[in-house]
Design a protein around this motif. Structure first.
Motif, PDB file in Angstrom:
ATOM      1  N   LYS A 185       0.835  -1.211   0.000  1.00  8.48           N
ATOM      2  CA  LYS A 185       0.000   0.000   0.000  1.00  8.48           C
ATOM      3  C   LYS A 185       0.867   1.257   0.000  1.00  8.48           C
ATOM      4  O   LYS A 185       0.565   2.225  -0.700  1.00  8.48           O
ATOM      5  CB  LYS A 185      -0.954  -0.011   1.200  1.00  8.48           C
ATOM      6  CG  LYS A 185      -2.070  -1.035   1.083  1.00  8.48           C
ATOM      7  CD  LYS A 185      -3.059  -0.926   2.236  1.00  8.48           C
ATOM      8  CE  LYS A 185      -4.188  -1.934   2.078  1.00  8.48           C
ATOM      9  NZ  LYS A 185      -5.165  -1.849   3.185  1.00  8.48           N
ATOM     10  N   THR A 186       1.942   1.233   0.774  1.00  2.77           N
ATOM     11  CA  THR A 186       2.859   2.382   0.786  1.00  2.77           C
ATOM     12  C   THR A 186       3.559   2.506  -0.551  1.00  2.77           C
ATOM     13  O   THR A 186       3.716   3.620  -1.086  1.00  2.77           O
ATOM     14  CB  THR A 186       3.884   2.239   1.915  1.00  2.77           C
ATOM     15  OG1 THR A 186       3.203   2.227   3.170  1.00  2.77           O
ATOM     16  CG2 THR A 186       4.884   3.391   1.905  1.00  2.77           C
ATOM     17  N   LEU A 187       4.000   1.380  -1.120  1.00  3.66           N
ATOM     18  CA  LEU A 187       4.635   1.431  -2.435  1.00  3.66           C
ATOM     19  C   LEU A 187       3.676   1.990  -3.477  1.00  3.66           C
ATOM     20  O   LEU A 187       4.068   2.847  -4.291  1.00  3.66           O
ATOM     21  CB  LEU A 187       5.096   0.035  -2.847  1.00  3.66           C
ATOM     22  CG  LEU A 187       5.707  -0.072  -4.246  1.00  3.66           C
ATOM     23  CD1 LEU A 187       6.965   0.773  -4.359  1.00  3.66           C
ATOM     24  CD2 LEU A 187       6.015  -1.527  -4.594  1.00  3.66           C
ATOM     25  N   ALA A 188       2.439   1.547  -3.470  1.00  8.65           N
ATOM     26  CA  ALA A 188       1.452   2.052  -4.432  1.00  8.65           C
ATOM     27  C   ALA A 188       1.245   3.559  -4.264  1.00  8.65           C
ATOM     28  O   ALA A 188       1.134   4.296  -5.254  1.00  8.65           O
ATOM     29  CB  ALA A 188       0.130   1.316  -4.254  1.00  8.65           C
ATOM     30  N   ARG A 189       1.236   4.006  -3.038  1.00 13.53           N
ATOM     31  CA  ARG A 189       1.051   5.444  -2.763  1.00 13.53           C
ATOM     32  C   ARG A 189       2.233   6.251  -3.303  1.00 13.53           C
ATOM     33  O   ARG A 189       2.041   7.324  -3.896  1.00 13.53           O
ATOM     34  CB  ARG A 189       0.907   5.633  -1.256  1.00 13.53           C
ATOM     35  CG  ARG A 189       0.490   7.016  -0.822  1.00 13.53           C
ATOM     36  CD  ARG A 189       0.435   7.067   0.693  1.00 13.53           C
ATOM     37  NE  ARG A 189      -0.006   8.379   1.160  1.00 13.53           N
ATOM     38  CZ  ARG A 189       0.277   8.857   2.363  1.00 13.53           C
ATOM     39  NH1 ARG A 189       0.976   8.124   3.229  1.00 13.53           N
ATOM     40  NH2 ARG A 189      -0.145  10.064   2.717  1.00 13.53           N
ATOM     41  N   ILE A 190       3.438   5.738  -3.111  1.00 14.63           N
ATOM     42  CA  ILE A 190       4.634   6.437  -3.585  1.00 14.63           C
ATOM     43  C   ILE A 190       4.688   6.452  -5.111  1.00 14.63           C
ATOM     44  O   ILE A 190       5.009   7.484  -5.721  1.00 14.63           O
ATOM     45  CB  ILE A 190       5.894   5.775  -2.981  1.00 14.63           C
ATOM     46  CG1 ILE A 190       5.998   6.143  -1.495  1.00 14.63           C
ATOM     47  CG2 ILE A 190       7.155   6.190  -3.735  1.00 14.63           C
ATOM     48  CD1 ILE A 190       7.054   5.378  -0.741  1.00 14.63           C
ATOM     49  N   LEU A 191       4.363   5.337  -5.748  1.00  9.17           N
ATOM     50  CA  LEU A 191       4.365   5.293  -7.208  1.00  9.17           C
ATOM     51  C   LEU A 191       3.299   6.226  -7.785  1.00  9.17           C
ATOM     52  O   LEU A 191       3.522   6.875  -8.817  1.00  9.17           O
ATOM     53  CB  LEU A 191       4.131   3.862  -7.682  1.00  9.17           C
ATOM     54  CG  LEU A 191       5.239   2.854  -7.346  1.00  9.17           C
ATOM     55  CD1 LEU A 191       4.816   1.444  -7.761  1.00  9.17           C
ATOM     56  CD2 LEU A 191       6.550   3.232  -8.001  1.00  9.17           C
ATOM     57  N   ARG A 192       2.155   6.309  -7.138  1.00 10.27           N
ATOM     58  CA  ARG A 192       1.108   7.220  -7.587  1.00 10.27           C
ATOM     59  C   ARG A 192       1.573   8.672  -7.480  1.00 10.27           C
ATOM     60  O   ARG A 192       1.320   9.493  -8.375  1.00 10.27           O
ATOM     61  CB  ARG A 192      -0.154   7.001  -6.741  1.00 10.27           C
ATOM     62  CG  ARG A 192      -1.350   7.848  -7.160  1.00 10.27           C
ATOM     63  CD  ARG A 192      -2.562   7.515  -6.304  1.00 10.27           C
ATOM     64  NE  ARG A 192      -2.316   7.808  -4.891  1.00 10.27           N
ATOM     65  CZ  ARG A 192      -3.160   7.513  -3.899  1.00 10.27           C
ATOM     66  NH1 ARG A 192      -4.301   6.903  -4.176  1.00 10.27           N
ATOM     67  NH2 ARG A 192      -2.876   7.816  -2.648  1.00 10.27           N
ATOM     68  N   LEU A 193       2.266   8.983  -6.390  1.00 16.29           N
ATOM     69  CA  LEU A 193       2.807  10.337  -6.229  1.00 16.29           C
ATOM     70  C   LEU A 193       3.781  10.662  -7.350  1.00 16.29           C
ATOM     71  O   LEU A 193       3.721  11.754  -7.943  1.00 16.29           O
ATOM     72  CB  LEU A 193       3.510  10.454  -4.874  1.00 16.29           C
ATOM     73  CG  LEU A 193       4.276  11.763  -4.646  1.00 16.29           C
ATOM     74  CD1 LEU A 193       3.309  12.924  -4.491  1.00 16.29           C
ATOM     75  CD2 LEU A 193       5.191  11.649  -3.430  1.00 16.29           C
ATOM     76  N   GLN A 194       4.660   9.730  -7.675  1.00 16.32           N
ATOM     77  CA  GLN A 194       5.631   9.980  -8.731  1.00 16.32           C
ATOM     78  C   GLN A 194       4.948  10.170 -10.087  1.00 16.32           C
ATOM     79  O   GLN A 194       5.382  10.999 -10.897  1.00 16.32           O
ATOM     80  CB  GLN A 194       6.645   8.825  -8.798  1.00 16.32           C
ATOM     81  CG  GLN A 194       7.658   8.816  -7.662  1.00 16.32           C
ATOM     82  CD  GLN A 194       8.636   9.963  -7.740  1.00 16.32           C
ATOM     83  OE1 GLN A 194       8.846  10.547  -8.803  1.00 16.32           O
ATOM     84  NE2 GLN A 194       9.238  10.305  -6.615  1.00 16.32           N
ATOM     85  N   ARG A 195       3.868   9.417 -10.344  1.00 19.37           N
ATOM     86  CA  ARG A 195       3.130   9.608 -11.599  1.00 19.37           C
ATOM     87  C   ARG A 195       2.556  11.014 -11.672  1.00 19.37           C
ATOM     88  O   ARG A 195       2.630  11.680 -12.716  1.00 19.37           O
ATOM     89  CB  ARG A 195       1.991   8.584 -11.711  1.00 19.37           C
ATOM     90  CG  ARG A 195       2.437   7.153 -11.880  1.00 19.37           C
ATOM     91  CD  ARG A 195       1.295   6.262 -12.386  1.00 19.37           C
ATOM     92  NE  ARG A 195       0.121   6.247 -11.528  1.00 19.37           N
ATOM     93  CZ  ARG A 195      -0.046   5.427 -10.493  1.00 19.37           C
ATOM     94  NH1 ARG A 195       0.914   4.579 -10.149  1.00 19.37           N
ATOM     95  NH2 ARG A 195      -1.158   5.447  -9.780  1.00 19.37           N
ATOM     96  N   ALA A 196       1.979  11.470 -10.579  1.00 18.55           N
ATOM     97  CA  ALA A 196       1.368  12.797 -10.567  1.00 18.55           C
ATOM     98  C   ALA A 196       2.413  13.899 -10.731  1.00 18.55           C
ATOM     99  O   ALA A 196       2.196  14.869 -11.471  1.00 18.55           O
ATOM    100  CB  ALA A 196       0.591  12.998  -9.262  1.00 18.55           C
ATOM    101  N   LEU A 197       3.557  13.750 -10.066  1.00 16.83           N
ATOM    102  CA  LEU A 197       4.594  14.770 -10.171  1.00 16.83           C
ATOM    103  C   LEU A 197       5.144  14.840 -11.596  1.00 16.83           C
ATOM    104  O   LEU A 197       5.424  15.925 -12.109  1.00 16.83           O
ATOM    105  CB  LEU A 197       5.723  14.476  -9.185  1.00 16.83           C
ATOM    106  CG  LEU A 197       5.397  14.721  -7.708  1.00 16.83           C
ATOM    107  CD1 LEU A 197       6.572  14.309  -6.831  1.00 16.83           C
ATOM    108  CD2 LEU A 197       5.034  16.183  -7.458  1.00 16.83           C
ATOM    109  N   ALA A 198       5.297  13.674 -12.239  1.00 20.65           N
ATOM    110  CA  ALA A 198       5.780  13.677 -13.621  1.00 20.65           C
ATOM    111  C   ALA A 198       4.809  14.432 -14.530  1.00 20.65           C
ATOM    112  O   ALA A 198       5.224  15.214 -15.399  1.00 20.65           O
ATOM    113  CB  ALA A 198       5.968  12.246 -14.110  1.00 20.65           C
ATOM    114  N   LEU A 199       3.520  14.225 -14.326  1.00 19.96           N
ATOM    115  CA  LEU A 199       2.522  14.917 -15.137  1.00 19.96           C
ATOM    116  C   LEU A 199       2.526  16.424 -14.839  1.00 19.96           C
ATOM    117  O   LEU A 199       2.460  17.251 -15.753  1.00 19.96           O
ATOM    118  CB  LEU A 199       1.142  14.330 -14.863  1.00 19.96           C
ATOM    119  CG  LEU A 199       0.902  12.917 -15.382  1.00 19.96           C
ATOM    120  CD1 LEU A 199      -0.347  12.312 -14.751  1.00 19.96           C
ATOM    121  CD2 LEU A 199       0.775  12.923 -16.903  1.00 19.96           C
ATOM    122  N   ALA A 200       2.604  16.773 -13.554  1.00 21.04           N
ATOM    123  CA  ALA A 200       2.585  18.189 -13.178  1.00 21.04           C
ATOM    124  C   ALA A 200       3.821  18.909 -13.710  1.00 21.04           C
ATOM    125  O   ALA A 200       3.742  20.072 -14.129  1.00 21.04           O
ATOM    126  CB  ALA A 200       2.506  18.318 -11.660  1.00 21.04           C
TER     127      ALA A 200
END
Length: 240
Positions: A185-200
Motif C-alpha cells: 500500500k505504501t509502495l502504491a502510494r509512492i508510485l502514484r505520487l511519482q506519476r502525478a509529479l511527472a505529469l505536473a
C-alpha cells in the motif's frame, strides 16, 4: 548540476551530481532550492559514491535533503525491488537510512572499490561497473517483484494485485517489506505520487495530473505531497 542516464544494468539509472554549474534543463531549474536538492520517495534504493566513500541509500518514505557542504556524487539507482538481491540486505532494514557500505560488505573490499572509483577517470562509469559485477555474482531478483511494481504503478488495487499474482495479502506484504522496504500500500502510494509529479512537471494542470495519476482530486494529491515530501506542489514544480 545533475545528470542521469539509463544503466547497462536492466531497469537501473546511473546519475551524477556536481556542486554549482547551470541546471541541465528547464525542469531542473524549477521549484525551490530545497525542492531541487531533495530526494523524494520513489520506491528505489541507490548505491552511492562520494569522494572516497561508498554508501547505500535505503528506500524513503519521506523526502531526504542532503546535509553538509556541497559534494560530488555518483549513484546507481536500482529498479524497485532489485537492490536487496544485489546488496544482500532486506530493504526494510535500510528504510529512511543512508549507511556506509562497510556496514554491509567486508570493509577491506569496500576500501578497495572506493579507491578504484576515486582513481578512475570517470567515477560514474566505475561505480556502474561495481554494480554490474555485483549483479552478475548475486542471485537474480525474484521476477515476480517486477510484476508487483508494474501492477501497482498501473494503479491496480493491492488486493487485486495479490490475487492476480497468486499471493495472499500477508505473503505480498512480507515480500514487499523485504524487497521494497515497506508494504504494497505504501509502495502504491509512492508510485502514484511519482506519476502525478511527472505529469505536473510536464505542465499538466494539477487537477488533471491528480485524476490521471489515480487521486480522487487535487486536494487528495496535495495532502499526499505534503505528507510524503514535506513540501507543496508549488515548491516541487515551481508553479502555483
Amino acid at each position: 548540476m545533475y545528470a542521469e542516464r539509463a544503466s547497462r544494468l536492466p531497469g537501473a539509472v546511473v546519475w551524477s551530481r556536481a556542486p554549482g554549474g547551470p541546471a541541465p534543463d528547464a525542469d531542473a531549474a524549477r521549484g525551490s532550492e530545497r525542492a531541487r536538492s531533495a530526494v523524494l520517495p520513489d520506491g528505489c534504493m541507490d548505491l552511492l559514491w562520494t569522494e572516497g566513500r561508498l554508501l547505500v541509500a535505503g528506500p524513503d518514505t519521506r523526502s531526504h535533503v542532503p546535509e553538509g557542504p556541497p559534494r560530488r556524487w555518483a549513484g546507481v539507482r536500482f529498479h524497485p525491488g532489485t537492490a536487496p538481491a544485489y546488496l544482500g540486505v532486506p530493504a526494510h532494514e535500510l528504510r529512511d537510512r543512508r549507511v556506509e557500505l562497510t556496514d554491509l560488505w567486508p570493509a577491506a573490499e569496500v576500501r578497495r572499490l572506493a579507491a578504484r572509483i576515486d582513481a578512475a577517470a570517470d567515477p560514474v562509469l566505475a561505480l556502474e561497473e561495481v554494480a554490474l559485477l555485483r549483479a552478475a555474482q548475486a542471485p537474480p531478483p525474484d521476477p515476480l517483484l517486477r510484476e508487483v511494481v508494474a501492477a501497482l504503478d498501473a494503479g491496480r488495487p493491492v488486493a487485486e494485485t495479490a490475487d492476480r499474482l497468486g499471493l495472499g495479502a500477508r505473503r505480498l506484504h512480507r515480500r514487499s517489506l523485504a524487497a521494497f522496504g515497506y508494504g504494497p500500500k505504501t509502495l502504491a502510494r509512492i508510485l502514484r505520487l511519482q506519476r502525478a509529479l511527472a505529469l505536473a512537471r510536464d505542465d499538466e494542470p494539477f487537477a488533471v495530473a491528480a485524476l490521471r495519476a489515480g487521486f480522487a482530486d487535487q486536494a487528495h494529491l496535495a495532502r499526499d505531497v505534503r505528507e510524503l515530501t514535506g513540501m507543496t506542489l508549488g515548491e516541487l514544480t515551481g508553479r502555483r
